[in-house]
Design a protein around this motif. Sequence first.
Motif, short mmCIF file in Angstrom:
data_model
loop_
_atom_site.label_atom_id
_atom_site.label_comp_id
_atom_site.label_asym_id
_atom_site.label_seq_id
_atom_site.Cartn_x
_atom_site.Cartn_y
_atom_site.Cartn_z
N LEU A 91 38.30 1.96 -32.89
CA LEU A 91 38.23 0.51 -33.01
C LEU A 91 39.09 -0.01 -31.87
N LEU A 92 38.46 -0.53 -30.83
CA LEU A 92 39.16 -0.98 -29.63
C LEU A 92 39.33 -2.48 -29.70
N GLU A 93 40.59 -2.92 -29.70
CA GLU A 93 40.86 -4.35 -29.79
C GLU A 93 40.25 -5.10 -28.60
N LYS A 94 39.91 -6.35 -28.85
CA LYS A 94 39.42 -7.19 -27.76
C LYS A 94 40.61 -7.65 -26.91
N PRO A 95 40.39 -7.99 -25.64
CA PRO A 95 39.15 -7.80 -24.90
C PRO A 95 38.92 -6.33 -24.61
N ILE A 96 37.67 -5.96 -24.41
CA ILE A 96 37.35 -4.57 -24.17
C ILE A 96 38.11 -4.02 -22.97
N ALA A 97 38.37 -4.86 -21.97
CA ALA A 97 39.10 -4.45 -20.77
C ALA A 97 39.71 -5.69 -20.14
N SER A 98 40.52 -5.49 -19.10
CA SER A 98 41.16 -6.62 -18.43
C SER A 98 40.22 -7.33 -17.46
N THR A 99 39.24 -6.58 -16.92
CA THR A 99 38.30 -7.17 -15.97
C THR A 99 36.88 -6.75 -16.32
N VAL A 100 35.92 -7.51 -15.81
CA VAL A 100 34.51 -7.18 -16.05
C VAL A 100 34.16 -5.83 -15.44
N ASP A 101 34.66 -5.55 -14.24
CA ASP A 101 34.36 -4.27 -13.60
C ASP A 101 34.86 -3.10 -14.45
N GLU A 102 36.07 -3.22 -14.99
CA GLU A 102 36.60 -2.16 -15.85
C GLU A 102 35.76 -2.02 -17.11
N ALA A 103 35.33 -3.15 -17.67
CA ALA A 103 34.52 -3.12 -18.88
C ALA A 103 33.18 -2.45 -18.62
N GLU A 104 32.57 -2.74 -17.49
CA GLU A 104 31.29 -2.11 -17.14
C GLU A 104 31.45 -0.59 -17.01
N ALA A 105 32.56 -0.17 -16.40
CA ALA A 105 32.82 1.27 -16.26
C ALA A 105 33.03 1.91 -17.62
N LEU A 106 33.71 1.20 -18.52
CA LEU A 106 33.97 1.75 -19.85
C LEU A 106 32.68 1.88 -20.66
N VAL A 107 31.80 0.89 -20.55
CA VAL A 107 30.51 0.97 -21.25
C VAL A 107 29.70 2.15 -20.72
N ALA A 108 29.72 2.35 -19.41
CA ALA A 108 29.00 3.50 -18.82
C ALA A 108 29.58 4.81 -19.34
N ALA A 109 30.90 4.88 -19.47
CA ALA A 109 31.53 6.09 -20.00
C ALA A 109 31.16 6.30 -21.46
N ALA A 110 31.10 5.24 -22.23
CA ALA A 110 30.71 5.34 -23.65
C ALA A 110 29.30 5.90 -23.77
N ASP A 111 28.42 5.51 -22.86
CA ASP A 111 27.06 6.06 -22.86
C ASP A 111 27.08 7.55 -22.53
N ARG A 112 27.88 7.93 -21.55
CA ARG A 112 27.94 9.34 -21.14
C ARG A 112 28.45 10.22 -22.27
N TYR A 113 29.47 9.76 -22.96
CA TYR A 113 30.09 10.55 -24.02
C TYR A 113 29.42 10.34 -25.37
N ASP A 114 28.44 9.43 -25.42
CA ASP A 114 27.82 9.05 -26.70
C ASP A 114 28.92 8.71 -27.69
N ALA A 115 29.86 7.88 -27.23
CA ALA A 115 31.07 7.57 -28.00
C ALA A 115 30.78 6.53 -29.08
N SER A 116 31.54 6.62 -30.16
CA SER A 116 31.47 5.66 -31.25
C SER A 116 32.58 4.62 -31.03
N VAL A 117 32.18 3.41 -30.61
CA VAL A 117 33.14 2.38 -30.24
C VAL A 117 32.83 1.09 -31.00
N LEU A 118 33.79 0.61 -31.77
CA LEU A 118 33.72 -0.69 -32.42
C LEU A 118 34.74 -1.59 -31.74
N ILE A 119 34.28 -2.73 -31.21
CA ILE A 119 35.19 -3.66 -30.54
C ILE A 119 35.76 -4.63 -31.58
#
Length: 359
Positions: A91-119
Motif C-alpha cells: 500500500l503505497l501512500e500518495k502521491p505515487i512519486a515526486s514527479t510524473v517521470d518517476e511515476a511513469e518509471a514506477l508504473v513500468a516497473a510494476a508491470d515488469r514485476y507484475d507487482a501488487s500495488v494499492l495507492i
Amino acid sequence: MEKTRIAVAGAGYIGLEHIRVIRESTSCVLSAVVDPSAAAGEVAATAGVPHYRSLDELISKDRPDGVVLATPNQLHVPHALLCMQAGLPMLLEKPIASTVDEAEALVAAADRYDASVLIGHHRAHSPIMARAREIIEKGTLGPLVAVMGSALFFKPDHYFTDAPWRKAPGGGPILLNLIHEIHNLRMLCGDIVAVQAFSSNARRGFEVEDTAAIILRFASGALGTFLLSDTAASARSWEQTSQENKAYSSYLDEDCYAIAGTFGSLSIPTMRLKTYAKAEDRSWWKPFDASVAAVTRDDPLKHQMEHFGRVIRGEASPLVTARDGLQNLRITDAIVTAAKTGCVVDTSVAAAARRECKH
C-alpha cells in the motif's frame, strides 16, 4: 482465519494512522514498524512488535505478507522498487512519486514485476464516495453536465513556520492537497482530459500559491470548476464536511461538491438529492423532488486497510492502481503548468508525454 501480517514503513502522522487501523482490524495484524528514528522504536514497543531501521532489515529478518509505505515522498520510488523486487504487496501512500517521470518509471516497473500495488488515495474507500458513485452510475442524475468543487480551509501560521519548505514551490495546496480532490472527481465524473487554472499568492505573499481557481473538462463532455485555498476561512472542504476524520470540526450544512446532470443534482457529502419527477416535464419553473440519500459515515482508512488485506490474500484487485496514482499526479502537474502559463493543458496520456499546451 490466520491474520494477514502487515508491516508499516514510516512512523509519521499517516504511518501512525495506518498502525492504528491495523491494530483495530479483525483480519490483519501489525507485524513490524520500519523507521530509522528512535521515536519509531517507541511506537513499535507500545504496539508490541519488532522495530527495524530499514526495509532491507525487515525483509531479511521478518518478511511480512504486505507492507504499507508511508515514508517521505522522495522515498516512495526506491522503497516501492525494493518491495517489488522482494515480491511484497504494498500500500503505497500518495502521491505515487515526486514527479510524473518517476511515476511513469514506477508504473513500468510494476508491470515488469507484475507487482501488487494499492495507492493510498484513502477517500476512494469512503462509504460516502461509494454511495455517491452508485447514485451517479445508476443514472439518477442523467448524463452529467457540470460539477462544482471546493477545498477551502485555513492553515495556521505555525504550519509554515514549523516547516519553512511549505512556503516554497511544491509546498502549496495544489501539490499537497489537490491530488485528493482529483481522484475523488475522477471516481465520480470520469476521466479529466484538460485543465486550465489561475493561482494567487496575494494573501500570504509566499513564493508558492495559497489559492487557485481551476477549470476541468471531462471525457464525457461535462465541465467542472474547483476552488482551492489554504488561506480561506471556510468549511467547504472534505475534511470539514464528511465527518470521517474526527480531528477536524464538522459542519452538517456544508458541501464541498455539487454534481449536476440533465435529470437532477447531488450535493456531497450532505447527500442532498434533487430530481425531476417526470423526465418529459423538466423546467426551471417546476419544483424538484428533494430527498437525502442514505449513507454510512465511517473511517475510510479502516476500509482501505481491510481492502489491502484482501489484495494481499488475492481476494481483490487494487481499487486504486499504480496507473490511477500516475494519472492523478499527471493531472495535478498539468494544473501547475496551466496556472504558470495560462494555457489549456491536455491531460491525456499521449498529450502528457508531449507536455502539450494550447493557447
